[in-house]
Design an enzyme around this catalytic site. Structure first.
Site, PDB file in Angstrom:
ATOM      1  N   ARG A  99       0.718  -1.282  -0.043  1.00 16.68           N
ATOM      2  CA  ARG A  99      -0.056   0.048  -0.024  1.00 16.68           C
ATOM      3  C   ARG A  99       0.868   1.155  -0.028  1.00 16.68           C
ATOM      4  O   ARG A  99       0.518   2.331  -0.782  1.00 16.68           O
ATOM      5  CB  ARG A  99      -1.078  -0.202   1.058  1.00 16.68           C
ATOM      6  N   SER A 180     -13.175 -12.492  -2.314  1.00 13.52           N
ATOM      7  CA  SER A 180     -12.412 -11.178  -2.680  1.00 13.52           C
ATOM      8  C   SER A 180     -10.771 -11.343  -2.564  1.00 13.52           C
ATOM      9  O   SER A 180     -10.529 -12.100  -1.707  1.00 13.52           O
ATOM     10  CB  SER A 180     -12.593 -10.149  -1.537  1.00 13.52           C
TER      11      SER A 180
END
Length: 404
Positions: A99, A180
């Site tokens: 991230r 997911s």
């Protein structure tokens, strides 16, 4: 309610349903030009094929695909590995470590195109919204951040597909999405589906990369890793870049079912979540680095490295990469790693990566000194005085209790 209008917004785009909806939604609700940014962090070529065309078809004025694979491994994964970070004792931080570099590259694209806002497709329940926005705050506090999932009233995949259909925007996504998944070169995570009940055992569909350890080869395979200053620099006698090292070890680990975990973790936002994570090459690397540390680090240094790893795991997981504390911890672990040089043989067998041989020119282990026989550096009679001083406070406390 009317929204502030922006000139240009850079959105982190994956090509999936959510971000395909976000592009036209931003244009309609904020009256802005939308630039798509795609981070290539090693998620796989299949994920990137035709992605620029998809972004343009969704309404983006342009699409920037940025190759971050080498930088991710060299500048984010390797430094984190030196700390020994394992979130809640098991998780190798696969999503978390990607991230900050994605956020940094998104800011760089925003500066390049003259954007005045950033947007992401993170939900309001997860960790990633904090990780992205924490990085944005540290790197570009002047840019506004738009989080559509916290604003719009779309609540299902069906509504998202209808939204695109009404605008004649093509999308290959299906109505149902069982799992997911998030992938990069370091790991792949799987959440949702049968995993939403902790009483359901994961089925074969919950594992995307690695072979079932029970079906792995019956013959073990051995790989030799060379470590310099806490970083893997060569495998099986071949020097490689950090990214190519990871790719090589991933290929080895996948075949033997290495690196699977099924974990219920504490999210930063307060709720728990369950996921099946696969980190084949990373698990092999971690085993090798810890094996060399066992030889090189003395007791107090190793204890301190463990403390650094615990703190680093939370900083990385919580999205605090671009902070003074994180820089300090990385600097400390880098210093400790200066003597972490050596060679390790890792045995890959039925889901396990085990260090079977290890050596280092900086090893503090000596067969001569560890033996039960006679040696020149240790007189066993000296241990009595050491123990008496070491336990002195306990002795004094016991004497005081006796007086009472």
């Amino acid at each position: 309610m009317s929204k502030v209008e922006f000139k240009k917004v850079v959105v982190a785009y994956s090509g999936g349903l959510d971000t395909s909806v976000i592009i036209p939604w931003l244009k309609e609700n904020y009256g802005c030009e939308v630039v798509a940014f795609v981070a290539d962090v090693g998620q796989g070529e299949d994920e990137l094929v035709g992605i620029e065309e998809k972004a343009i078809a969704s309404g983006a004025s342009e699409c920037h695909v940025v190759d971050l694979k080498e930088e991710l491994v060299a500048d984010y994964i390797y430094p984190t590995l030196k700390t020994g970070a394992l979130y809640e004792g098991k998780y190798l931080l696969g999503t978390s470590m990607a991230r900050p570099i994605i956020a940094k590259a998104q800011v760089e694209v925003a500066r390049k195109v003259g954007a005045d806002a950033l947007a992401h497709g993170c939900t309001g329940k997860g960790n990633d919204q904090v990780r992205f926005e924490g990085a944005f705050a540290a790197l570009a506090p002047d840019l506004h951040v738009i989080a559509p999932w916290r604003e719009w009233d779309l609540v299902s995949r069906e509504e998202c597909l209808d939204y695109l259909a009404e605008r004649n925007i093509p999308c290959s996504a299906s109505l149902t999405k069982i799992y997911s998944r998030d992938a990069n070169s370091w790991h792949i995570s799987t959440e949702g589906g049968v995993l939403e009940s902790t009483w359901n055992a994961p089925n074969d569909d919950c594992w995307a990369w690695t072979i079932d350890p029970e079906k792995a080869p019956d013959a073990a395979e051995y790989v030799t890793l060379k470590v310099e200053k806490g970083a893997v620099v060569a495998v099986d006698g071949q020097a490689m870049t950090p990214y190519n090292t990871l790719v090589y070890l991933n290929d080895k680990g996948v075949k033997h079912g290495i690196g699977r975990i099924d974990i219920v973790e504490n999210r930063l936002v307060g709720m728990k979540s369950r996921g099946c994570y696969e980190t084949p090459g990373g698990t092999i690397m971690m085993e090798a680095l810890r094996a060399v540390e066992q030889l090189v680090l003395d007791k107090t240094s190793f204890e301190f490295r463990e403390e650094l790893g615990l703190k680093a795991s939370h900083l990385v997981y919580d999205g605090r990469w671009f902070t003074p504390l994180c820089r300090s911890i990385l600097a400390a672990s880098e210093e400790l790693a200066q003597d972490v040089n050596g060679e390790v043989v890792i045995k890959l067998y039925k889901g396990q990566a085990t260090a079977t041989q290890k050596r280092s020119e900086n090893s503090l282990y000596s067969e001569e000194f560890a033996t039960f026989g006679e040696d020149d550096v240790y007189d066993q009679s000296h241990a009595g005085g050491f123990i008496r001083l070491y336990s002195l406070s306990s002795r004094i406390r016991a004497l005081n209790e006796a007086k009472k």
